[in-house]
Every structure is written in C-alpha cells, then in structure tokens.
Write a protein that holds these residues in place. Structure first.
Motif, PDB file in Angstrom:
ATOM      1  N   PHE A 150       0.854  -1.185   0.000  1.00 41.02           N
ATOM      2  CA  PHE A 150       0.000   0.000   0.000  1.00 41.02           C
ATOM      3  C   PHE A 150       0.892   1.237   0.000  1.00 41.02           C
ATOM      4  O   PHE A 150       1.633   1.479   0.954  1.00 41.02           O
ATOM      5  CB  PHE A 150      -0.899  -0.006   1.242  1.00 41.02           C
ATOM      6  N   ASN A 151       0.812   1.995  -1.079  1.00 39.14           N
ATOM      7  CA  ASN A 151       1.633   3.217  -1.234  1.00 39.14           C
ATOM      8  C   ASN A 151       3.121   2.927  -1.011  1.00 39.14           C
ATOM      9  O   ASN A 151       3.846   3.690  -0.358  1.00 39.14           O
ATOM     10  CB  ASN A 151       1.181   4.308  -0.265  1.00 39.14           C
TER      11      ASN A 151
ATOM     12  N   CYS B   1       3.059  -4.647  10.419  1.00 45.46           N
ATOM     13  CA  CYS B   1       3.750  -3.631   9.615  1.00 45.46           C
ATOM     14  C   CYS B   1       4.877  -3.034  10.455  1.00 45.46           C
ATOM     15  O   CYS B   1       4.936  -3.231  11.671  1.00 45.46           O
ATOM     16  CB  CYS B   1       2.789  -2.541   9.160  1.00 45.46           C
TER      17      CYS B   1
ATOM     18  N   ILE C 253      -0.885   3.080   8.208  1.00 45.42           N
ATOM     19  CA  ILE C 253      -1.608   1.803   8.209  1.00 45.42           C
ATOM     20  C   ILE C 253      -2.927   1.921   8.965  1.00 45.42           C
ATOM     21  O   ILE C 253      -3.986   1.486   8.488  1.00 45.42           O
ATOM     22  CB  ILE C 253      -0.733   0.682   8.822  1.00 45.42           C
TER      23      ILE C 253
ATOM     24  N   ASP D  30      -5.183   4.986   7.090  1.00 41.38           N
ATOM     25  CA  ASP D  30      -5.518   4.898   5.661  1.00 41.38           C
ATOM     26  C   ASP D  30      -5.683   3.455   5.173  1.00 41.38           C
ATOM     27  O   ASP D  30      -6.679   3.118   4.525  1.00 41.38           O
ATOM     28  CB  ASP D  30      -4.448   5.600   4.815  1.00 41.38           C
ATOM     29  N   TYR D  31      -4.704   2.592   5.493  1.00 49.29           N
ATOM     30  CA  TYR D  31      -4.723   1.255   4.911  1.00 49.29           C
ATOM     31  C   TYR D  31      -5.883   0.409   5.435  1.00 49.29           C
ATOM     32  O   TYR D  31      -6.573  -0.257   4.648  1.00 49.29           O
ATOM     33  CB  TYR D  31      -3.392   0.555   5.183  1.00 49.29           C
TER      34      TYR D  31
ATOM     35  N   HIS E 299      -8.979   1.465   3.838  1.00 51.01           N
ATOM     36  CA  HIS E 299      -8.979   1.020   2.439  1.00 51.01           C
ATOM     37  C   HIS E 299      -9.378  -0.454   2.339  1.00 51.01           C
ATOM     38  O   HIS E 299     -10.198  -0.835   1.490  1.00 51.01           O
ATOM     39  CB  HIS E 299      -7.590   1.230   1.842  1.00 51.01           C
TER      40      HIS E 299
END
Length: 517
Positions: A107-108, A142, A150, A153-154, A157
């Motif tokens: 992710f990104n 992570c 994380i 945003d993650y 998502h």
C-alpha cells in the motif's frame, strides 16, 4: 522478517525459563523491564481482527468478513494453502488463506504482512452457539514507522474495498415482513426473504422513452450523490410515488429500479405491523442500498385523508347495550394494525428515517386522489411518476420485446386506434404474446387490433349506459324536487285556508257577542 520473528521466539523461550527459576516479586519486576525492552526493540506493530466479538452476540465480525473478501481478491493468490468457504449472500465461493498461512500486501509502497491463525481452547465447552469454540483471526503486521498510515488509511482502504467486493458479488434479495407476533428475541425474524431474480430492466420496460430517460437520469444521479446530500444536510434517500390504473407497469418499474442500482427490495405489508414502534424496528432492520416498497398504499390502512376518527358526542349517555357493542368493535380494531398516519410520516422522513443511507422509498396506488396530501408532498414523495395507458411509443417497445419488430404495415392502424382507445400495457402485451408456434407476428398484431376494436366498442356502450343512468338520476332528482315544491305549495295553501277559517270564526264570535250581550 522471518529471521527476526525466529529471534523473538528464542527470546520468549528464554523468558519462559526465567519465569520458572526466579521468585514472584523478582519475576514481576523483571517482566516490567523486559516488556519495555521488547517494545522498544521490536520493530513491528501488530493488529488483530477476530472473527467473533462479544458485542455482536455470536455474529461474525463485519471487519473480519471484509478482510476475508479483500484478501481473497487481492492477496490470496500468493498463498500456498487455501480454504474454500461459501459466504452468506455471496454468489460464488470465497477462497481464503488456511490457518498459519502468510501473505504480503502493498500500500503506497509500504509492505504489509497478513497471517491467518486460530486459538483452540484446551477444554471445549459442552454447548456452543457457534458449534465450536475456535477463535479464528487475521493478524496484520507492519513496521513501526508506518503505523499512522496503516491505521488511518490502509485499514480503512481494506474495509471499504472488502465491503465493495461484497456488494458486487452478493445475491440480491426480496424481503417481506413477518407478523409482529412471530418475531423472536433470540433470532432476527422480522423479515423473510427469497433470492430476487426478476428480469425486468429499463430496456424492456414499456413506457415513453422520454419519461424513461428522465427516470433513469434521476436514479443514477441519486446513486452518485452521497456527498451532495451530506452537503445540503439531507438523509441520503429519495421517495417515489407510482400511480396509475392496474396493469400499467408499476411493479415492473420497481424491479427495473432494483436491477439498475443493484438494490435489495423490502416489500412492507403495513397490515401486518402492530403499531408505530414495530414500524420503526422494521426500518432499523433494513440494509443500505435498498428499496422499501408499500404497494397499494390507499388500501393498506385508513390513511386516505382521515387523520383521526371523530368520536361521537354524548357517548356516555348512550344505551348500555349499544355502548357495549361499540366497545367490542373498538377492541377488535385494536387487535389489528395500529399504525397511524403520523407514524408512517415519521417513518418516511422523521428522525428515524436517517438511520440508514442510499435508500429509496416507493409508494404505489391506483387512486392518488384518495391519499392524504401530507403523505405524498414533495420532500416525502420527491418524484411523482404517472403510469398511464399504453401509447404508441410504449407499443413500439412491446412490439420489439415480444415480436422483435421495429416496424410493420399494421403499426399505423394501431397508432390511430391507441389514440382513440384506452388499453393498459399489460393488455397490449397479452395480445402481442404468441400463444403457439403457428402464430406469426402479423397474427398477433391483428389480435391486438381486434382487441382494441372490442375495447372501443365496450367503451362506447359504457358511455351510453352511463349517460342513460345519469339522465335517469337527473330526471328522478328533478321529479323529487318538483314533488317537494308541490308539497310546499299545498302546505302553503292549507296554511292560508286555515288562517282564513280562524279569522272568519273570530268575526262570527265577535258579532254574536255584540248581538247577545
């Protein structure tokens, strides 16, 4: 990462031996410092998502299901061991990671590790609502420096993407409400459902193309207007009133709307709802992306303009027997639905109506003039759609659907007759449908022409009969009025004669009194 995890496992093993060799107070002090040291040196952050949570009362966690779908679609391709599940309301089999399997995601530019695990208790319970006590969970790992990205945003998502996958792959349903008496405290039984497989679409819908496009644009705009509704401070819902004679396609319109937007349908039977409180409970139990339908609302309850039944004055002075009969009738009424117009209005656009989003509320009626204006005003029923008799443009859609014809020499005759005769699209479709292999399109068109001629003649005879009945009623009314006038004249003459007679008697009495003092 696996080397670092192995090193940590060795350290934890050494720590376990230390706990057994040293006394309790020393262990507690050492534990505190070791935990600080481990948290300082351990370069990763772990987030666990359990399959079941205490506050969901033995229902699977929505987050767990969303992650399962996300990993199935995005990361499970890299897993060597997969598990096949048939997820509720899903069209296809969902492949997910088997226990103790690990996959990576990105992710990104950030790498994330997902593992699937389960906790098995040493002693199993004698009774379990779920059938087992194994607690499955997904663990996200992570690096510490990526924690904010994380968590903010993650994870959002993953959950949003998982829910979107569920919407795309789910089986749409048609719900109907159960009677209040059949609701259970331990199981959701407010709604029963079947799989919704109605084939109606806007391509097959028989109506004027301009009106059809107007409705299509309105629905598509609504489905994309989440931010706009939030901006103007309105709940993300819209009301539609479909009205017109029976057989004009109101139910087909609702099915086409559901197929266009991929919405579930909740067919609400008001007569089965006990009171306003249960009506609110039913609303709360509906899902987003749905259509709530009340068909033939003019027949559902006494909502046709009478907001409150007026009690007769002087009821307490009535005969006890009559009063008892009326009380029994009122008790029978109370055993039925006690949903009021006020309760229904609050259901449509009151505070409770904002409990969900992306929802359509549709009323249908054959007699719009019977409905209370407060029920169908703009803001409640935002768009009024008249489903009328078949016109030529509607006929062309039906001819294409049923006979695969774009033109024919009989079309002009049918155009002229449709302008002179009222016939519903359902009746037109029935005449156009071939009843055997021998019936050609031309035979079907001729059948329609004969039916139109018959309907025209029936309408002419009905008009003559109505005119005759009206003339007889007017003549009878005029005769009654003339009779009443004659009675008034006779009564007036009789009154005048009575006055003259009394005046004559008075004169005679006076004369007799004078002559005989």
């Amino acid at each position: 990462m696996m080397g670092e995890m192995t090193l940590m496992a060795v350290a934890m093993g050494a720590w376990a031996m230390f706990l057994q060799l040293f006394p309790g107070q020393l262990r507690r002090d050492a534990r505190r410092y070791v935990n600080k040291l481990v948290s300082y040196l351990y370069p990763y952050v772990e987030i666990t998502f359990h399959e079941f949570q205490a506050d969901t009362w033995f229902e699977r966690s929505e987050a767990f299901e969303a992650i399962e779908r996300y990993l199935s679609a995005n990361s499970s391709k890299m897993a060597k061991r997969l598990k096949a599940n048939v997820v509720k309301d899903c069209k296809s089999v969902v492949l997910s990671m088997d226990e103790n399997e690990e996959v990576t995601d990105e992710f990104n530019g950030i790498q994330i590790w997902w593992t699937s695990n389960k906790d098995t208790p040493e002693q199993r319970a004698l009774f379990s609502y779920r059938g087992d006590e194994e607690n499955r969970f997904y663990r996200l790992t992570c690096r510490r420096e990526h924690r904010d990205i994380i968590t903010k945003d993650y994870v959002k998502h993953v959950l949003d993407e998982g829910k979107a996958i569920a919407v795309r792959t789910r089986q749409r349903k048609l719900y109907t409400n159960n009677k209040t008496e059949k609701w259970s405290r331990f199981k959701r039984t407010m709604w029963s459902h079947i799989i919704f497989e109605h084939p109606s679409t806007f391509d097959t819908l028989a109506m004027d193309p301009k009106k059809k496009k107007e409705i299509l644009d309105d629905l598509i705009t609504f489905s994309k207007s989440k931010d706009y509704y939030k901006k103007v401070g309105k709940s993300w819902k819209r009301g539609y009133l479909l009205y017109g004679p029976p057989g004009t396609g109101k139910s087909s319109m609702i099915a086409a709307m559901a197929n266009l937007l991929d919405y579930d349908i909740y067919d609400l039977e008001l007569a089965s709802v006990k009171d306003n409180t249960d009506l609110r409970k039913l609303l709360i139990d509906t899902s987003t992306k749905s259509i709530i339908v009340i068909e033939d609302i003019d027949c559902s309850l006494n909502l046709t303009g009478q907001r409150k039944e007026k009690k007769e004055e002087g009821k307490e002075n009535k005969d006890p027997v009559e009063k008892k009969v009326e009380d029994e009738l009122e008790d029978k009424k109370k055993k039925g639905s006690e949903v009021t117009l006020s309760g229904l209005l609050n259901f449509i656009d009151g505070l409770w109506s904002a409990c969900g989003s992306e929802r359509l509320i549709i009323f249908t009626t054959n007699y719009v003039e019977k409905l209370d204006p407060a029920l169908i005003r703009r803001g409640r029923m935002d768009k009024h759609i008249e489903m009328s008799y078949c016109c030529y443009e509607t006929f062309k859609v039906l001819a294409k659907n049923y006979l695969d014809l774009d033109s024919h020499e009989l079309f002009e005759t049918i155009r002229r007759m449709l302008g002179e005769t009222q016939m519903t699209p359902a009746d037109v479709a029935e005449n156009l449908m071939p009843k055997s292999d021998e019936e050609t399109p031309e035979i079907c068109l001729n059948n329609l022409i004969k039916s139109l001629e018959g309907a025209k003649e029936a309408a002419r005879l009905k008009a003559l009969e109505d005119a005759r009945i009206k003339a007889e009623e007017e003549a009878s009314k005029k005769k009654e009025e003339n009779g009443e006038k004659e009675q008034e004249i006779d009564a007036k003459l009789a009154d005048e004669e009575g006055k003259k007679a009394s005046q004559g008697a008075a004169v005679d009495a006076k004369e007799n009194g004078v002559m005989n003092p």
